[in-house]
Write an enzyme that holds these catalytic residues in place. Structure first.
Site, mmCIF file in Angstrom:
data_model
loop_
_atom_site.group_PDB
_atom_site.id
_atom_site.type_symbol
_atom_site.label_atom_id
_atom_site.label_comp_id
_atom_site.label_asym_id
_atom_site.label_seq_id
_atom_site.Cartn_x
_atom_site.Cartn_y
_atom_site.Cartn_z
ATOM 1 N N GLU A 131 2.569 -13.276 -3.280
ATOM 2 C CA GLU A 131 1.776 -12.160 -2.804
ATOM 3 C C GLU A 131 0.780 -11.310 -3.596
ATOM 4 O O GLU A 131 -0.410 -11.330 -3.081
ATOM 5 C CB GLU A 131 2.675 -11.092 -2.032
ATOM 6 C CG GLU A 131 2.202 -10.064 -1.298
ATOM 7 C CD GLU A 131 3.084 -8.965 -0.937
ATOM 8 O OE1 GLU A 131 4.449 -9.036 -0.805
ATOM 9 O OE2 GLU A 131 2.440 -7.676 -1.068
ATOM 10 N N THR A 167 3.949 -5.209 -1.233
ATOM 11 C CA THR A 167 4.606 -4.723 -0.145
ATOM 12 C C THR A 167 6.096 -4.388 -0.610
ATOM 13 O O THR A 167 7.098 -3.823 0.091
ATOM 14 C CB THR A 167 4.737 -5.784 1.170
ATOM 15 O OG1 THR A 167 5.238 -6.926 0.666
ATOM 16 C CG2 THR A 167 3.217 -5.973 1.801
ATOM 17 N N SER A 226 14.144 -13.881 -6.151
ATOM 18 C CA SER A 226 13.787 -12.827 -5.140
ATOM 19 C C SER A 226 13.416 -11.535 -5.712
ATOM 20 O O SER A 226 14.276 -10.742 -6.413
ATOM 21 C CB SER A 226 14.677 -12.790 -4.102
ATOM 22 O OG SER A 226 14.836 -11.516 -3.527
HETATM 23 S S1 SF4 Z 1 9.121 -7.975 3.455
HETATM 24 FE FE1 SF4 Z 1 7.989 -7.005 4.825
HETATM 25 S S2 SF4 Z 1 5.877 -7.838 4.384
HETATM 26 FE FE2 SF4 Z 1 7.269 -9.000 3.183
HETATM 27 S S3 SF4 Z 1 7.452 -10.902 4.416
HETATM 28 FE FE3 SF4 Z 1 9.240 -9.283 4.905
HETATM 29 S S4 SF4 Z 1 8.367 -8.223 6.808
HETATM 30 FE FE4 SF4 Z 1 6.566 -9.304 5.722
#
Ligand code: SF4
Length: 291
Positions: A131, A167, A226
């Site tokens: 990400e 995020t 993760s």
């Molecule tokens: S944690 Fe939030 S930003 Fe990340 S994939 Fe899941 S819904 Fe999307």
């Protein structure tokens, strides 16, 4: 009555559910479907989809691919990936999470607006995480990635700073970074920050705390890669020292399982429910062998 409970609020977030659904739909059409990087940070779920025909490739393999169909996972990709796809006649099945896409756009717009203001774009996140690579790509790789407060020395506090977050970072860690930057800013330099943490992850923290406190023993199920799994497990461990991180049922140490203790099973946003159910079955099996 069984005193084993699976946390109902654990499991895939909507971004991952959507990516897996898209993969299954595309696989059902037949033909080869590639996925750029692991679709989730969970080897067992990746294996399940690979048995249905999904082929996971890395960025080097992607660069050599032509005339193919490639799924982009929820983490999102930098603009260079879309460019390569265009040049090599690759059909993109875009399963980037909408929350990540919104963040990418925000960073991209800020980067363009602030190009001539000497503003440092800063991303609170993990270097090398998919990400974060996608976010860096929005700034022609010019943004600075901050993993922890010690990294803040990389910044120039006499110049403008604009801060975003990956995020899946914890809210308290982000707040700490904000407070330190605020206290170190000098002169007329501006400091702006945007809370871009996904509530699908941060909302799990209060829930996991409650869940960890109400059970005697916790088995936290997640893949080793993760990020949010690490964050959520740390939270379990903080409130219940009898918390164990496992990736498969075979990781369970039978010596920590007792017949009478209440056992809670929970997991990350990349942990499928079927995996937590397998852990429950294994605990029942171990208990049957206890006197
Ligand atoms: S944690 Fe939030 S930003 Fe990340 S994939 Fe899941 S819904 Fe999307």
């Amino acid at each position: 009555m069984s005193n084993i409970e699976i946390d109902e609020k654990s499991g895939f977030c909507f971004g991952v559910v959507n990516a897996i659904k898209k993969a299954e739909e595309e696989l059902a059409k037949g033909g080869t479907l590639y996925c750029l990087g692991d679709i989730v940070h969970n080897n067992l779920e990746v294996d399940r989809l690979e048995k249905l025909g999904l082929k996971t490739i890395n960025h080097e393999e992607f660069a050599k691919l032509k005339n193919a169909r490639v799924l982009l996972r929820a983490h999102g990709e930098p603009p260079s990936t879309y460019q390569t796809a265009k040049e090599n006649n690759i059909e993109i099945i875009d399963a980037s999470c909408p929350v990540v896409l919104r963040l990418q756009k925000k960073i991209h717009n800020k980067y363009n607006d602030e190009k001539n203001n000497n503003t440092q774009i800063v991303i609170y996140g993990k270097n090398g995480h998919a990400e974060v690579n996608g976010l860096l790509g929005q700034t022609d790789s010019s943004a600075t990635v901050i993993e922890k407060k010690e990294d803040l020395d990389k910044l120039d506090f006499t110049k403008n700073i604009c801060l975003f977050s990956q995020t899946t970072k914890p809210l308290d860690g982000f707040q700490e970074i904000i407070d330190i930057i605020q206290s170190r800013m000098q002169g007329d330099a501006k400091f702006e920050f945007f809370d871009t943490i996904c509530r699908q992850v941060s909302n799990r923290i209060p829930n996991i705390k409650e869940f960890a406190l109400k059970n005697d023993i916790i088995f936290f199920v997640a893949g080793e890669k993760s990020s949010n799994g690490k964050v959520l497990y740390a939270e379990c461990k903080k409130y219940n020292p009898n918390s164990y991180f496992i990736t498969t049922p075979s990781d369970i140490n039978p010596e920590v399982v007792s017949k009478t203790a209440s056992i809670g099973i929970c997991g990350a946003t990349s942990t499928p429910k079927w995996q937590m159910e397998e852990v429950e079955a294994k605990i029942n099996e171990i208990r049957l062998g206890l006197n």
